[in-house]
Design an enzyme around this catalytic site. Structure first.
Site, PDB file in Angstrom:
ATOM      1  N   ARG A  45      32.300  42.060 -30.590  1.00  0.00           N
ATOM      2  CA  ARG A  45      32.065  43.520 -30.565  1.00  0.00           C
ATOM      3  C   ARG A  45      31.448  43.906 -29.222  1.00  0.00           C
ATOM      4  O   ARG A  45      31.779  44.925 -28.622  1.00  0.00           O
ATOM      5  CB  ARG A  45      31.168  43.974 -31.728  1.00  0.00           C
ATOM      6  CG  ARG A  45      30.762  45.447 -31.578  1.00  0.00           C
ATOM      7  CD  ARG A  45      30.184  46.104 -32.830  1.00  0.00           C
ATOM      8  NE  ARG A  45      29.420  45.234 -33.668  1.00  0.00           N
ATOM      9  CZ  ARG A  45      28.176  44.799 -33.405  1.00  0.00           C
ATOM     10  NH1 ARG A  45      27.564  45.167 -32.299  1.00  0.00           N
ATOM     11  NH2 ARG A  45      27.558  43.999 -34.248  1.00  0.00           N
ATOM     12  N   TYR A  97      43.672  68.924 -28.138  1.00  0.00           N
ATOM     13  CA  TYR A  97      44.313  68.096 -29.159  1.00  0.00           C
ATOM     14  C   TYR A  97      43.629  68.353 -30.522  1.00  0.00           C
ATOM     15  O   TYR A  97      42.391  68.357 -30.610  1.00  0.00           O
ATOM     16  CB  TYR A  97      44.200  66.620 -28.750  1.00  0.00           C
ATOM     17  CG  TYR A  97      44.495  65.663 -29.859  1.00  0.00           C
ATOM     18  CD1 TYR A  97      45.745  65.641 -30.475  1.00  0.00           C
ATOM     19  CD2 TYR A  97      43.529  64.790 -30.325  1.00  0.00           C
ATOM     20  CE1 TYR A  97      46.011  64.780 -31.516  1.00  0.00           C
ATOM     21  CE2 TYR A  97      43.790  63.911 -31.358  1.00  0.00           C
ATOM     22  CZ  TYR A  97      45.028  63.918 -31.953  1.00  0.00           C
ATOM     23  OH  TYR A  97      45.288  63.061 -32.989  1.00  0.00           O
ATOM     24  N   ASP A 169      40.594  64.401 -20.403  1.00  0.00           N
ATOM     25  CA  ASP A 169      41.513  63.615 -21.215  1.00  0.00           C
ATOM     26  C   ASP A 169      42.823  63.546 -20.425  1.00  0.00           C
ATOM     27  O   ASP A 169      43.543  64.536 -20.290  1.00  0.00           O
ATOM     28  CB  ASP A 169      41.707  64.312 -22.568  1.00  0.00           C
ATOM     29  CG  ASP A 169      42.604  63.506 -23.508  1.00  0.00           C
ATOM     30  OD1 ASP A 169      43.464  62.766 -23.017  1.00  0.00           O
ATOM     31  OD2 ASP A 169      42.438  63.646 -24.733  1.00  0.00           O
ATOM     32  N   LYS A 194      49.475  56.222 -26.110  1.00  0.00           N
ATOM     33  CA  LYS A 194      50.584  56.959 -25.504  1.00  0.00           C
ATOM     34  C   LYS A 194      51.141  56.197 -24.286  1.00  0.00           C
ATOM     35  O   LYS A 194      51.649  55.117 -24.436  1.00  0.00           O
ATOM     36  CB  LYS A 194      50.123  58.377 -25.161  1.00  0.00           C
ATOM     37  CG  LYS A 194      49.334  59.074 -26.298  1.00  0.00           C
ATOM     38  CD  LYS A 194      50.183  59.304 -27.501  1.00  0.00           C
ATOM     39  CE  LYS A 194      49.545  59.935 -28.729  1.00  0.00           C
ATOM     40  NZ  LYS A 194      48.143  60.013 -28.935  1.00  0.00           N
TER      41      LYS A 194
END
Ligand SMILES: Cc1ncc(COP(=O)(O)O)c(C=O)c1O
Length: 403
Positions: A45, A97, A169, A194
């Site tokens: 982690r 978004y 973004d 994406k």
């Protein structure tokens, strides 16, 4: 050296074995010689060698100081918002978004973080909305799905003057076309689902910071909240990155051809594509981005959900699916899909009308893609003539699972 060569060779050969592909360190923990004595990794982690490579490579691509990989783009957004305290405010792009809008309003509002949405295509609107409480300015450029362009350099200057951070973004442009940190942004974010991944086969998010100091804060949040990207998905992003420039170049060529075809088609009303001279922010897009990108949005003359759903259920090569940026072309109807969580009044003000259709133009042959669009537009136009037919309307809605 060109940035294309640099990217490919920034993905290292494995120093232990010489493997040309980065090994997938599918491990939760690392054996220590004595407590705290280890080879740089103690628990996956906190850090993992495969994830560390993708974080370093994307940081390099964005010309940032440090990168961090998350389990999704939204987990990356969540980590950035956690830089704020209760009482702080965000000024955000209005056609943000939908998932970010939902996160801001349904999760962070109750923790005392307020968001003001403005049309950031006019930088003055950002200056007007900023208050002493504003700690973060949030841009998407181009936006999803109306492809509005905001002036990163001008807005970075406004944010800096007011002591706020600017986060961009950069999902839609990708670092192959635009590097916001070089224009003054403090943080760049990606849904790596994406263009970075590029093959519609994973969910991932990336945050890149301009400074090491900001990077340490994100690193703390990443480890404390735990929304990390796993080793295999880190490897998939790396694999996608190797062809990023090649793919994005082809996406852009195809998207421009599609946008030109749609312009002037009798069934089409508006076409949104920053690479078209008719786009209202075209001059800024040319200044800020290397090319127009792979997404084209358009509205139909018949501005109804039924006409749009007729189109999106009729394409064969453009698969009806949420998401974008993969090699296969996708089509989506934002009003009933990606932007469903935004109230209709807000959605319409930001330009997401009932018939708005978003195309993620893939890397297939452009002539085939245009043929597919042509036949779907013909179908949607016939639908207009027959739209008094209730049973046809029902069957179109049924096929889109809206009934
Ligand atoms: C611009 C933008 N940012 C962030 C996200 C969220 O990314 P993810 O779906 O990987 O969580 C998306 C998803 O569509 C997006 O389009």
């Amino acid at each position: 050296m060109s940035s294309i060569t640099e990217l490919i060779h920034s993905i290292p050969v494995d120093p232990l074995t010489g493997a040309i592909s980065v090994p997938i360190y599918q491990t939760s923990t690392f054996v220590q010689d004595a407590p705290g004595e280890h080879k740089g990794y103690d628990y996956s982690r906190s850090n993992n060698p495969t994830r560390a490579v993708v974080e370093r490579v994307v940081a390099g691509l964005e010309q940032g100081a440090a990168g961090f990989a998350f389990a999704s783009g939204l987990a990356a957004i969540d980590a950035v918002v956690k830089l704020l305290d209760a009482g702080d405010e965000i000024v955000a792009v209005d056609d943000i978004y939908g998932g970010a809008f939902r996160l801001f309003t349904r999760i962070y509002q109750k923790f005392g973080i307020k968001v003001h949405y403005v049309n950031t295509a006019n930088a003055e609107n950002v200056a007007d909305a900023i208050t002493p409480k504003t700690k973060l300015v949030w841009l998407e450029t181009p936006t999803n799905p109306t492809l509005k362009i905001s002036d990163i350099a001008a807005i970075a200057a406004i944010a800096r003057r007011n002591g706020a951070l600017l986060c961009v973004d950069n999902t839609f442009a990708s670092p192959a076309l635009q590097q916001p940190l070089t224009l003054g942004a403090d943080i760049v974010l990606h849904s790596a689902t994406k263009y970075l991944g590029g093959h519609s086969d994973l969910i991932a998010g990336i945050v890149v910071t301009k400074t090491q100091e900001l990077g340490q804060q994100i690193k703390f949040i990443q480890n404390a909240s735990g929304g990390i990207l796993g080793p295999f998905d880190s490897w998939l992003v790396l694999r996608g990155l190797e062809t990023l420039h090649l793919r994005v170049q082809r996406h852009c060529e195809n998207a421009l051809a599609v946008a030109e075809f749609l312009t002037g088609h009798p069934a089409v009303d508006q076409v949104f594509y920053p690479g078209l001279p008719s786009h209202k922010n075209h001059d800024l897009a040319v200044k800020q981005q290397k090319s127009g990108g792979g997404v084209v949005s358009f509205t139909l003359r018949q501005d109804t959900e039924i006409a749009a759903i007729g189109f999106v259920t009729q394409t064969a090569l453009f698969k009806l699916a949420e998401s974008l940026g993969g090699v296969k072309s996708l089509v989506c109807h934002p009003a009933t899909m990606t932007h469903k969580s935004i109230p209709e009044e807000i959605r319409k003000v930001s330009g997401v009308s009932n018939s708005l259709i978003r195309l993620s133009v893939g890397i297939e042959d452009k002539a085939d893609l245009i043929k597919d669009i042509e036949q779907a537009l013909a179908f949607a136009s016939d639908l207009r003539e027959l739209s008094h037919s209730k049973s046809l309307e029902d069957s179109v809605l049924q096929s889109a699972h809206l009934l």
